[in-house]
Scaffold this active site. Structure first.
Site, PDB file in Angstrom:
ATOM      1  N   ASP A   9       0.816  -1.227   0.000  1.00 34.18           N
ATOM      2  CA  ASP A   9       0.000   0.000   0.000  1.00 34.18           C
ATOM      3  C   ASP A   9       0.841   1.264   0.000  1.00 34.18           C
ATOM      4  OD1 ASP A   9      -2.642  -1.040   2.341  1.00 34.18           O
ATOM      5  OD2 ASP A   9      -2.207  -1.628   0.270  1.00 34.18           O
ATOM      6  N   ARG A  45      -8.748   0.569  -1.290  1.00 31.75           N
ATOM      7  CA  ARG A  45      -9.687   1.306  -0.454  1.00 31.75           C
ATOM      8  C   ARG A  45     -10.752   1.986  -1.299  1.00 31.75           C
ATOM      9  NH1 ARG A  45      -9.035   3.166   4.718  1.00 31.75           N
ATOM     10  NH2 ARG A  45      -7.390   2.164   5.953  1.00 31.75           N
ATOM     11  N   HIS A  50      -4.367   5.077  -2.021  1.00 34.15           N
ATOM     12  CA  HIS A  50      -3.050   4.586  -2.435  1.00 34.15           C
ATOM     13  C   HIS A  50      -3.178   3.583  -3.588  1.00 34.15           C
ATOM     14  CE1 HIS A  50      -4.306   1.615   0.520  1.00 34.15           C
ATOM     15  NE2 HIS A  50      -3.902   2.315   1.555  1.00 34.15           N
ATOM     16  N   GLU A  70      -7.106  -6.891   0.062  1.00 34.57           N
ATOM     17  CA  GLU A  70      -7.884  -6.394   1.202  1.00 34.57           C
ATOM     18  C   GLU A  70      -8.949  -5.438   0.690  1.00 34.57           C
ATOM     19  OE1 GLU A  70      -4.899  -4.592   3.663  1.00 34.57           O
ATOM     20  OE2 GLU A  70      -4.670  -6.406   4.831  1.00 34.57           O
ATOM     21  N   HIS A 191      -0.983  -5.778  11.085  1.00 33.22           N
ATOM     22  CA  HIS A 191      -1.213  -4.354  11.337  1.00 33.22           C
ATOM     23  C   HIS A 191      -0.280  -3.809  12.416  1.00 33.22           C
ATOM     24  CE1 HIS A 191      -3.392  -0.657  10.470  1.00 33.22           C
ATOM     25  NE2 HIS A 191      -3.001  -0.338  11.688  1.00 33.22           N
ATOM     26  N   HIS A 214       3.671  -1.240   6.309  1.00 32.47           N
ATOM     27  CA  HIS A 214       4.181   0.100   6.624  1.00 32.47           C
ATOM     28  C   HIS A 214       5.626   0.055   7.124  1.00 32.47           C
ATOM     29  CE1 HIS A 214       4.507   3.787   9.154  1.00 32.47           C
ATOM     30  NE2 HIS A 214       3.913   4.329   8.114  1.00 32.47           N
TER      31      HIS A 214
HETATM   32  C1  LIG Z   1      -6.086  -4.126   7.243  1.00 30.99           C
HETATM   33  C2  LIG Z   1      -4.801  -3.563   7.666  1.00 30.99           C
HETATM   34  O1  LIG Z   1      -4.420  -3.572   8.797  1.00 30.99           O
HETATM   35  C3  LIG Z   1      -3.925  -2.964   6.675  1.00 30.99           C
HETATM   36  O2  LIG Z   1      -3.494  -3.890   5.786  1.00 30.99           O
HETATM   37  C4  LIG Z   1      -4.644  -1.897   5.920  1.00 30.99           C
HETATM   38  O3  LIG Z   1      -4.186  -1.869   4.616  1.00 30.99           O
HETATM   39  C5  LIG Z   1      -4.354  -0.610   6.584  1.00 30.99           C
HETATM   40  O4  LIG Z   1      -4.796   0.421   5.741  1.00 30.99           O
HETATM   41  P1  LIG Z   1      -3.677   1.362   5.105  1.00 30.99           P
HETATM   42  O5  LIG Z   1      -2.769   0.487   4.308  1.00 30.99           O
HETATM   43  O6  LIG Z   1      -4.470   2.319   4.269  1.00 30.99           O
HETATM   44  O7  LIG Z   1      -2.970   1.964   6.279  1.00 30.99           O
HETATM   45  N1  LIG Z   2      -3.410  -6.477   7.291  1.00 28.08           N
HETATM   46  C1  LIG Z   2      -2.204  -5.842   7.748  1.00 28.08           C
HETATM   47  C2  LIG Z   2      -1.372  -5.424   6.582  1.00 28.08           C
HETATM   48  O1  LIG Z   2      -1.599  -5.856   5.461  1.00 28.08           O
HETATM   49  C3  LIG Z   2      -0.243  -4.505   6.782  1.00 28.08           C
HETATM   50  O2  LIG Z   2      -0.508  -3.604   7.819  1.00 28.08           O
HETATM   51  P1  LIG Z   2       0.710  -2.597   8.166  1.00 28.08           P
HETATM   52  O3  LIG Z   2       1.939  -3.439   8.390  1.00 28.08           O
HETATM   53  O4  LIG Z   2       0.881  -1.695   6.973  1.00 28.08           O
HETATM   54  O5  LIG Z   2       0.259  -1.880   9.407  1.00 28.08           O
END
Ligand SMILES: CC(=O)[C@@H](O)[C@H](O)COP(=O)(O)O
Ligand SMILES: NCC(=O)COP(=O)(O)O
Length: 241
Positions: A9, A45, A50, A70, A191, A214
């Site tokens: 993402d 989303r 993104h 997702e 997450h 992230h």
């Molecule tokens: C579901 C989850 O926890 C993440 O994978 C989700 O993608 C978070 O959304 P953002 O990537 O927009 O932060």
């Molecule tokens: N479902 C969690 C995910 O795909 C990644 O979450 P994050 O590591 O970006 O917080």
């Protein structure tokens, strides 16, 4: 063996910041696969902040591993998933004003809608995962809704501001992982996981897959993308040995 789902993402977040064609989430995904990613996770989303529809289309034709798409539990997203046919779909809660996913899907409260989506996606050969809080009630509801997989939301564990709070959240997650398996679910987690909090989660008996994005994208700024993926995978495997 525990699997790493790399969420791309926030490669797309950097691209969307300027509306350029770079950095390419597709290039990131293919390089992540070469570096050891078992799954590529991406969140389409509703607000397209993104990942874009075109990213999903191209990646579905390009990935060598598995796509874990997702998405929110909406008619629009279910129709997109039925057209794209990713191997996996993870149903997540979504609020437009949220900075990131704030909690798990309340399967119990939206049971009929979730069960309908699980049935439609399952009938198309798509494996459905439900992104839920570490809560036995949600695990029971997920099983009843027909999802074969759940992903435990680790955000509260990741965001804990004290050791005591983090340990409490960890124990909730550990109970959910054990209970989910006892009722026949595959249990994943994700997450907010990063290089300093991932190993206790990865070490939980029967943990099948961690979805992490992230922190990998952030770490890649300093060590390079493929190294960031390799380091995360190594930490997860070391936690299991
Ligand atoms: C579901 C989850 O926890 C993440 O994978 C989700 O993608 C978070 O959304 P953002 O990537 O927009 O932060
Ligand atoms: N479902 C969690 C995910 O795909 C990644 O979450 P994050 O590591 O970006 O917080």
């Amino acid at each position: 063996m525990i699997q790493l789902g790399v969420n791309i993402d926030h490669v797309a977040t950097l691209r969307q910041a300027r509306g350029t064609i770079y950095p390419s989430p597709v290039q990131a995904a293919l390089m992540a696969e070469s570096a050891g990613a078992d799954v590529i996770t991406l969140h389409l989303r509703e607000d397209r902040r993104h990942i874009q529809d075109a990213d999903v289309e191209i990646l579905r034709q390009s990935l060598q591993t598995r796509m874990n798409l997702e998405m929110a539990v909406t008619d629009e997203m279910v129709q997109i998933a039925l057209r794209i046919r990713p191997q996996d779909v993870c149903l997540v809660p979504e609020k437009r004003e949220e900075l990131t996913t704030e909690g798990g899907l309340d399967v119990a409260a939206h049971f009929a809608k979730v069960r309908e989506a699980c049935a439609a996606l399952g009938a198309a050969g798509i494996r459905v995962s439900l992104f839920i809080d570490a809560d036995r009630k949600q695990l029971d509801a997920s099983k009843a809704a027909g999802a074969p997989v759940v992903e435990i939301h680790t955000g509260h564990y990741a965001d804990a501001t004290s050791r005591v709070e983090q340990q409490k959240e960890f124990e909730r997650i550990a109970d959910a992982v054990a209970y989910g398996q006892s009722i026949g679910l595959q249990v994943n987690a994700g997450h907010g996981l990063h290089y300093h909090n991932v190993q206790p989660i990865a070490a939980l008996p029967g943990m099948a897959e961690l979805n992490i994005g992230h922190a990998i994208v952030a770490h890649a700024l300093f060590v390079g993308w493929e190294n960031a993926v390799r380091e995360m995978k190594s930490l997860m495997l070391a936690a299991r040995s």
